[in-house]
Design a protein around this motif. Sequence first.
Motif, PDB file in Angstrom:
ATOM      1  N   GLY A  79       0.810  -1.210   0.000  1.00  0.00           N
ATOM      2  CA  GLY A  79       0.000   0.000   0.000  1.00  0.00           C
ATOM      3  C   GLY A  79       0.842   1.259   0.000  1.00  0.00           C
ATOM      4  O   GLY A  79       1.957   1.271   0.521  1.00  0.00           O
ATOM      5  N   PHE A  80       0.301   2.298  -0.575  1.00  0.00           N
ATOM      6  CA  PHE A  80       0.886   3.631  -0.519  1.00  0.00           C
ATOM      7  C   PHE A  80      -0.131   4.505   0.192  1.00  0.00           C
ATOM      8  O   PHE A  80      -1.267   4.660  -0.254  1.00  0.00           O
ATOM      9  CB  PHE A  80       1.174   4.165  -1.931  1.00  0.00           C
ATOM     10  N   LEU A  81       0.266   5.044   1.321  1.00  0.00           N
ATOM     11  CA  LEU A  81      -0.644   5.787   2.184  1.00  0.00           C
ATOM     12  C   LEU A  81      -0.918   7.176   1.610  1.00  0.00           C
ATOM     13  O   LEU A  81      -0.010   7.999   1.493  1.00  0.00           O
ATOM     14  CB  LEU A  81      -0.015   5.890   3.577  1.00  0.00           C
ATOM     15  N   LEU A  82      -2.170   7.414   1.238  1.00  0.00           N
ATOM     16  CA  LEU A  82      -2.585   8.719   0.729  1.00  0.00           C
ATOM     17  C   LEU A  82      -2.987   9.647   1.872  1.00  0.00           C
ATOM     18  O   LEU A  82      -2.741  10.849   1.823  1.00  0.00           O
ATOM     19  CB  LEU A  82      -3.763   8.566  -0.240  1.00  0.00           C
ATOM     20  N   SER A  83      -3.633   9.077   2.896  1.00  0.00           N
ATOM     21  CA  SER A  83      -4.030   9.869   4.062  1.00  0.00           C
ATOM     22  C   SER A  83      -4.111   8.948   5.272  1.00  0.00           C
ATOM     23  O   SER A  83      -4.318   7.747   5.143  1.00  0.00           O
ATOM     24  CB  SER A  83      -5.379  10.556   3.823  1.00  0.00           C
ATOM     25  N   GLY A  84      -3.923   9.555   6.447  1.00  0.00           N
ATOM     26  CA  GLY A  84      -3.995   8.799   7.692  1.00  0.00           C
ATOM     27  C   GLY A  84      -2.628   8.353   8.165  1.00  0.00           C
ATOM     28  O   GLY A  84      -1.593   8.732   7.607  1.00  0.00           O
ATOM     29  N   SER A  85      -2.653   7.535   9.208  1.00  0.00           N
ATOM     30  CA  SER A  85      -1.410   6.994   9.773  1.00  0.00           C
ATOM     31  C   SER A  85      -1.650   5.577  10.254  1.00  0.00           C
ATOM     32  O   SER A  85      -2.775   5.203  10.587  1.00  0.00           O
ATOM     33  CB  SER A  85      -0.912   7.872  10.933  1.00  0.00           C
ATOM     34  N   CYS A  86      -0.582   4.793  10.272  1.00  0.00           N
ATOM     35  CA  CYS A  86      -0.630   3.394  10.710  1.00  0.00           C
ATOM     36  C   CYS A  86       0.527   3.129  11.658  1.00  0.00           C
ATOM     37  O   CYS A  86       1.518   3.855  11.662  1.00  0.00           O
ATOM     38  CB  CYS A  86      -0.479   2.442   9.527  1.00  0.00           C
ATOM     39  N   ARG A  87       0.393   2.069  12.409  1.00  0.00           N
ATOM     40  CA  ARG A  87       1.529   1.579  13.180  1.00  0.00           C
ATOM     41  C   ARG A  87       1.765   0.136  12.802  1.00  0.00           C
ATOM     42  O   ARG A  87       0.838  -0.619  12.526  1.00  0.00           O
ATOM     43  CB  ARG A  87       1.310   1.728  14.684  1.00  0.00           C
ATOM     44  N   VAL A  88       3.027  -0.235  12.789  1.00  0.00           N
ATOM     45  CA  VAL A  88       3.448  -1.608  12.534  1.00  0.00           C
ATOM     46  C   VAL A  88       3.875  -2.153  13.886  1.00  0.00           C
ATOM     47  O   VAL A  88       4.673  -1.529  14.578  1.00  0.00           O
ATOM     48  CB  VAL A  88       4.620  -1.650  11.531  1.00  0.00           C
ATOM     49  N   PHE A  89       3.315  -3.319  14.273  1.00  0.00           N
ATOM     50  CA  PHE A  89       3.658  -3.842  15.592  1.00  0.00           C
ATOM     51  C   PHE A  89       3.635  -5.360  15.624  1.00  0.00           C
ATOM     52  O   PHE A  89       3.020  -6.020  14.792  1.00  0.00           O
ATOM     53  CB  PHE A  89       2.738  -3.262  16.671  1.00  0.00           C
ATOM     54  N   TYR A  90       4.353  -5.869  16.615  1.00  0.00           N
ATOM     55  CA  TYR A  90       4.370  -7.297  16.916  1.00  0.00           C
ATOM     56  C   TYR A  90       3.625  -7.497  18.216  1.00  0.00           C
ATOM     57  O   TYR A  90       3.647  -6.638  19.098  1.00  0.00           O
ATOM     58  CB  TYR A  90       5.817  -7.810  17.052  1.00  0.00           C
ATOM     59  N   ASP A  91       2.973  -8.644  18.345  1.00  0.00           N
ATOM     60  CA  ASP A  91       2.201  -8.960  19.542  1.00  0.00           C
ATOM     61  C   ASP A  91       2.660 -10.311  20.064  1.00  0.00           C
ATOM     62  O   ASP A  91       2.658 -11.298  19.338  1.00  0.00           O
ATOM     63  CB  ASP A  91       0.717  -9.012  19.177  1.00  0.00           C
TER      64      ASP A  91
END
Length: 193
Positions: free
Chosen positions: A49-61
């Motif tokens: 994906g290419f982020l056009l708007s917003g924010s994400c987090r990448v995480f391990y659980d």
Amino acid sequence: MSHRLRHYLTHFIELTDPEWLALEKQLTIKTIPKKGFLVQKGQKTTQIGFLLSGSCRVFYDKGGEEWTTYFCFENSLVAAYMSCITGQPSTLSIQALEDCQLLVFEYQTLTALYQQFPVYETFGRKLAEYLFMGLDVRLAEQLILSPEERYLKFLGSPAKRKIIERIPQQYIASYLGITPVSLSRIRRRIIPS
């Protein structure tokens, strides 16, 4: 909207119109609501994906304890690359911290473009190098720097303002490898009231 992705790619490669059109025609728009997931641990994924708007987090659980490794904002690529490459279930999750809109394409599209246009192989190599350098820096910070040193380095980062304004403190603490309580203590020591 796709012109933003084309501009982003110029950080790695220059594309002719035919080279760009080969990718552009494969793009689709995807929306993810706040707290939704682009991918969850255990899922297989094939999309970049290419982020056009917003924010994400990448995480391990691990056992309910989450470790944030990266934040993604507008005009950046986001994917569970290991799952894309290997076809195995993802070991990480990517969660929207705000409503997100993305341009997405299949990893298989990229590998097909490697064969059709050599410039995309260059892109793949340069992207892998870029990601490796980012991971190496993150690993070194976690192993070598104290929590306070990690926070001070974080404060000096160009993305700091964006992160502080848009990311909840608990995720910043997780990114730094500390608890929210420890982050509050460090902040009090560094920025006395």
